[in-house]
Design an enzyme around this catalytic site. Structure first.
Site, PDB file in Angstrom:
ATOM      1  N   GLY A 121       0.669  -1.489   0.156  1.00 53.69           N
ATOM      2  CA  GLY A 121      -0.205   0.054   0.289  1.00 53.69           C
ATOM      3  C   GLY A 121       0.709   1.412  -0.102  1.00 53.69           C
ATOM      4  O   GLY A 121       0.437   2.067   0.896  1.00 53.69           O
ATOM      5  N   SER A 122       1.978   1.136  -0.663  1.00 54.63           N
ATOM      6  CA  SER A 122       3.120   2.466  -0.730  1.00 54.63           C
ATOM      7  C   SER A 122       1.741   3.755  -1.404  1.00 54.63           C
ATOM      8  O   SER A 122       3.043   4.293  -1.694  1.00 54.63           O
ATOM      9  CB  SER A 122       4.246   2.326  -1.308  1.00 54.63           C
ATOM     10  OG  SER A 122       4.422   1.995  -2.580  1.00 54.63           O
ATOM     11  N   ASN A 123       1.708   3.344  -2.640  1.00 51.07           N
ATOM     12  CA  ASN A 123       0.648   4.570  -3.410  1.00 51.07           C
ATOM     13  C   ASN A 123      -0.412   5.166  -2.314  1.00 51.07           C
ATOM     14  O   ASN A 123      -1.040   6.042  -2.467  1.00 51.07           O
ATOM     15  CB  ASN A 123       0.622   3.734  -3.998  1.00 51.07           C
ATOM     16  CG  ASN A 123       1.575   4.010  -5.678  1.00 51.07           C
ATOM     17  OD1 ASN A 123       1.530   4.737  -6.281  1.00 51.07           O
ATOM     18  ND2 ASN A 123       2.105   2.582  -5.835  1.00 51.07           N
ATOM     19  N   ARG A 126     -17.625 -14.119  -7.979  1.00 52.76           N
ATOM     20  CA  ARG A 126     -17.104 -12.825  -8.524  1.00 52.76           C
ATOM     21  C   ARG A 126     -17.834 -11.400  -7.804  1.00 52.76           C
ATOM     22  O   ARG A 126     -17.349 -10.685  -7.302  1.00 52.76           O
ATOM     23  CB  ARG A 126     -15.891 -12.528  -9.592  1.00 52.76           C
ATOM     24  CG  ARG A 126     -14.837 -13.891  -9.302  1.00 52.76           C
ATOM     25  CD  ARG A 126     -14.524 -13.626 -10.891  1.00 52.76           C
ATOM     26  NE  ARG A 126     -13.653 -12.788 -11.574  1.00 52.76           N
ATOM     27  CZ  ARG A 126     -12.163 -13.049 -11.020  1.00 52.76           C
ATOM     28  NH1 ARG A 126     -11.551 -13.941 -10.383  1.00 52.76           N
ATOM     29  NH2 ARG A 126     -11.786 -11.319 -10.819  1.00 52.76           N
ATOM     30  N   MET A 176      -4.834  -6.286  -6.271  1.00 47.60           N
ATOM     31  CA  MET A 176      -4.646  -7.109  -7.616  1.00 47.60           C
ATOM     32  C   MET A 176      -5.540  -8.145  -7.742  1.00 47.60           C
ATOM     33  O   MET A 176      -5.217  -9.623  -8.333  1.00 47.60           O
ATOM     34  CB  MET A 176      -3.436  -8.403  -7.103  1.00 47.60           C
ATOM     35  CG  MET A 176      -2.218  -7.418  -5.973  1.00 47.60           C
ATOM     36  SD  MET A 176      -1.904  -6.509  -7.858  1.00 47.60           S
ATOM     37  CE  MET A 176      -0.394  -7.213  -8.566  1.00 47.60           C
ATOM     38  N   ARG A 177      -6.885  -7.945  -8.400  1.00 42.83           N
ATOM     39  CA  ARG A 177      -7.947  -8.553  -8.841  1.00 42.83           C
ATOM     40  C   ARG A 177      -8.913  -7.726  -9.800  1.00 42.83           C
ATOM     41  O   ARG A 177      -8.934  -6.698  -9.424  1.00 42.83           O
ATOM     42  CB  ARG A 177      -8.878  -9.059  -7.390  1.00 42.83           C
ATOM     43  CG  ARG A 177      -8.453 -10.485  -6.685  1.00 42.83           C
ATOM     44  CD  ARG A 177      -9.388 -10.706  -5.942  1.00 42.83           C
ATOM     45  NE  ARG A 177     -10.792 -11.584  -6.675  1.00 42.83           N
ATOM     46  CZ  ARG A 177     -10.688 -12.517  -6.944  1.00 42.83           C
ATOM     47  NH1 ARG A 177      -9.186 -12.889  -6.897  1.00 42.83           N
ATOM     48  NH2 ARG A 177     -11.809 -13.166  -7.312  1.00 42.83           N
ATOM     49  N   LEU A 196     -10.983  -6.866 -11.696  1.00 44.23           N
ATOM     50  CA  LEU A 196     -13.117  -6.601 -11.429  1.00 44.23           C
ATOM     51  C   LEU A 196     -14.142  -7.065 -12.471  1.00 44.23           C
ATOM     52  O   LEU A 196     -13.468  -6.710 -13.614  1.00 44.23           O
ATOM     53  CB  LEU A 196     -13.309  -5.145 -11.058  1.00 44.23           C
ATOM     54  CG  LEU A 196     -12.693  -4.516  -9.495  1.00 44.23           C
ATOM     55  CD1 LEU A 196     -12.118  -3.359  -9.671  1.00 44.23           C
ATOM     56  CD2 LEU A 196     -13.052  -5.152  -8.894  1.00 44.23           C
ATOM     57  N   ASN A 223      -7.350   3.892 -11.419  1.00 44.69           N
ATOM     58  CA  ASN A 223      -6.542   2.426 -11.471  1.00 44.69           C
ATOM     59  C   ASN A 223      -4.474   3.450 -12.180  1.00 44.69           C
ATOM     60  O   ASN A 223      -4.788   4.411 -12.431  1.00 44.69           O
ATOM     61  CB  ASN A 223      -6.147   1.702 -12.114  1.00 44.69           C
ATOM     62  CG  ASN A 223      -5.330   0.966 -11.795  1.00 44.69           C
ATOM     63  OD1 ASN A 223      -5.059   0.759 -10.782  1.00 44.69           O
ATOM     64  ND2 ASN A 223      -5.065  -0.869 -13.397  1.00 44.69           N
ATOM     65  N   HIS A 275      -0.944   2.343 -12.672  1.00 49.21           N
ATOM     66  CA  HIS A 275      -0.135   1.214 -13.648  1.00 49.21           C
ATOM     67  C   HIS A 275       1.093   1.443 -13.698  1.00 49.21           C
ATOM     68  O   HIS A 275       1.515   2.824 -14.086  1.00 49.21           O
ATOM     69  CB  HIS A 275      -1.116   0.627 -14.832  1.00 49.21           C
ATOM     70  CG  HIS A 275      -0.544  -0.139 -15.887  1.00 49.21           C
ATOM     71  ND1 HIS A 275      -0.932  -1.816 -15.322  1.00 49.21           N
ATOM     72  CD2 HIS A 275       0.115  -1.180 -16.472  1.00 49.21           C
ATOM     73  CE1 HIS A 275       0.326  -2.712 -16.218  1.00 49.21           C
ATOM     74  NE2 HIS A 275       0.840  -1.854 -16.508  1.00 49.21           N
ATOM     75  N   SER A 296       1.124   5.511 -15.456  1.00 49.67           N
ATOM     76  CA  SER A 296      -0.164   6.081 -16.014  1.00 49.67           C
ATOM     77  C   SER A 296      -1.232   6.032 -14.626  1.00 49.67           C
ATOM     78  O   SER A 296      -1.422   4.906 -14.141  1.00 49.67           O
ATOM     79  CB  SER A 296      -0.491   5.135 -17.064  1.00 49.67           C
ATOM     80  OG  SER A 296       0.719   4.626 -17.681  1.00 49.67           O
ATOM     81  N   ASP A 302      -6.663  -3.326 -17.452  1.00 51.49           N
ATOM     82  CA  ASP A 302      -5.164  -2.070 -18.118  1.00 51.49           C
ATOM     83  C   ASP A 302      -5.240  -1.215 -19.167  1.00 51.49           C
ATOM     84  O   ASP A 302      -5.032  -0.189 -19.188  1.00 51.49           O
ATOM     85  CB  ASP A 302      -4.174  -2.458 -18.108  1.00 51.49           C
ATOM     86  CG  ASP A 302      -3.508  -3.115 -16.784  1.00 51.49           C
ATOM     87  OD1 ASP A 302      -3.996  -2.723 -15.440  1.00 51.49           O
ATOM     88  OD2 ASP A 302      -2.496  -4.038 -16.610  1.00 51.49           O
TER      89      ASP A 302
HETATM   90  C1  GRF Z   1       2.798  -0.308  -8.015  1.00 47.47           C
HETATM   91  O1  GRF Z   1       3.394  -0.148  -8.843  1.00 47.47           O
HETATM   92  C2  GRF Z   1       1.430  -0.295  -8.355  1.00 47.47           C
HETATM   93  O2  GRF Z   1       1.234   0.590  -9.667  1.00 47.47           O
HETATM   94  C3  GRF Z   1       0.913  -1.749  -8.820  1.00 47.47           C
HETATM   95  O3  GRF Z   1       1.078  -2.727  -8.191  1.00 47.47           O
HETATM   96  C4  GRF Z   1       2.333  -1.674  -6.915  1.00 47.47           C
HETATM   97  C5  GRF Z   1       1.336  -1.891  -6.122  1.00 47.47           C
HETATM   98  O4  GRF Z   1       1.968  -1.157  -4.810  1.00 47.47           O
HETATM   99  N1  GRF Z   1      -0.594  -1.658 -10.315  1.00 47.47           N
HETATM  100  P1  GRF Z   1       2.067  -0.257  -3.567  1.00 47.47           P
HETATM  101  O5  GRF Z   1       1.375  -1.635  -3.395  1.00 47.47           O
HETATM  102  O6  GRF Z   1       1.284   0.964  -3.500  1.00 47.47           O
HETATM  103  O7  GRF Z   1       3.574  -0.606  -2.454  1.00 47.47           O
END
Ligand code: GRF
Length: 215
Positions: free
Chosen positions: A11-13, A65, A90-91, A93, A107, A109, A136, A145
């Protein structure tokens, strides 16, 4: 605007978005962090920042799902969410969920879309010998994507890069790009028109903005 970030891992983003939301005058609040992985590190990080969290494991729904996503949609309503930011979710949708949240879900990517959709983008960029890479932010559509691009940041590929060094450079750009893109969307500076993101008024240069890289 009340935002939910969806995470499946560290979850760094999401943290970058939460920090931006906490700044005075930012046009969005981080109202919820959601995960399909109950022990995702991102949930704990969000809690420690005082952000509400929720989890609903896809494993509890077997192959259904859409039932899982109806549960997610209910959680979004309970928290009065206006916009979803996928941040390492990581799923894939279902079309039902994507259409329900059409133009209300973005999102990030790790590539300069439409190139390098899918997983392992850094490895593939190196294998192709591309000289520029990046990230992006786009509105989500049912195909993986794909969708109108809000903003992009480019980073150079160094001659001695491996997938880890390249991923780290892109991630630094992601942490700057995603808050920038969220600001554009949440403030109403941009909107989707004919499956392209266009500026409202005179904000066009901002869309093309490439954030300065802090390495
Ligand atoms: C990031 O590189 C994002 O672009 C991709 O998955 C990674 C997630 O990293 N979709 P984080 O969990 O936000 O650290």
């Amino acid at each position: 605007m009340r935002v939910a970030a969806f995470v499946s891992g560290r979850g760094s983003n999401m943290i970058a978005l939460a920090e931006a939301c906490a700044e005075a005058g930012f046009p969005a609040d981080m109202a919820l962090v959601f995960s399909n992985v109950p022990d995702a590190g991102g949930l704990e990080r969000a809690s420690s920042l005082g952000i509400a969290t929720a989890a609903l494991s896809h494993r509890d729904f077997g192959k259904d799902r859409e039932a899982h996503e109806r549960g997610i949609d209910k959680i979004m309503h309970e928290h009065e969410i206006d916009l979803i930011c996928l941040a390492g979710y990581m799923r894939l949708l279902t079309p039902w969920f994507v259409e329900t949240w059409r133009d209300r879900m973005i999102n990030i990517h790790p590539s300069l879309l439409p190139a390098f959709k899918g997983l392992e983008t850094h490895e593939r960029v190196l294998a192709e010998g591309a000289k520029w890479h990046g990230c992006s932010v786009h509105f989500v559509r049912p195909a993986m994507d794909e969708g109108p691009i809000v903003a992009q940041a480019a980073v150079p590929v160094a001659a001695d890069d491996d997938a880890d060094t390249l991923a780290a450079r892109v991630l630094t750009a992601e942490h700057q790009l995603y808050p920038h893109a969220l600001r554009l969307v949440a403030s109403g500076a941009v909107r989707v028109e004919g499956e392209r993101v266009v500026a409202q008024g005179s904000t066009l240069p901002e869309i093309a903005y490439n954030p300065p890289l802090k390495e």
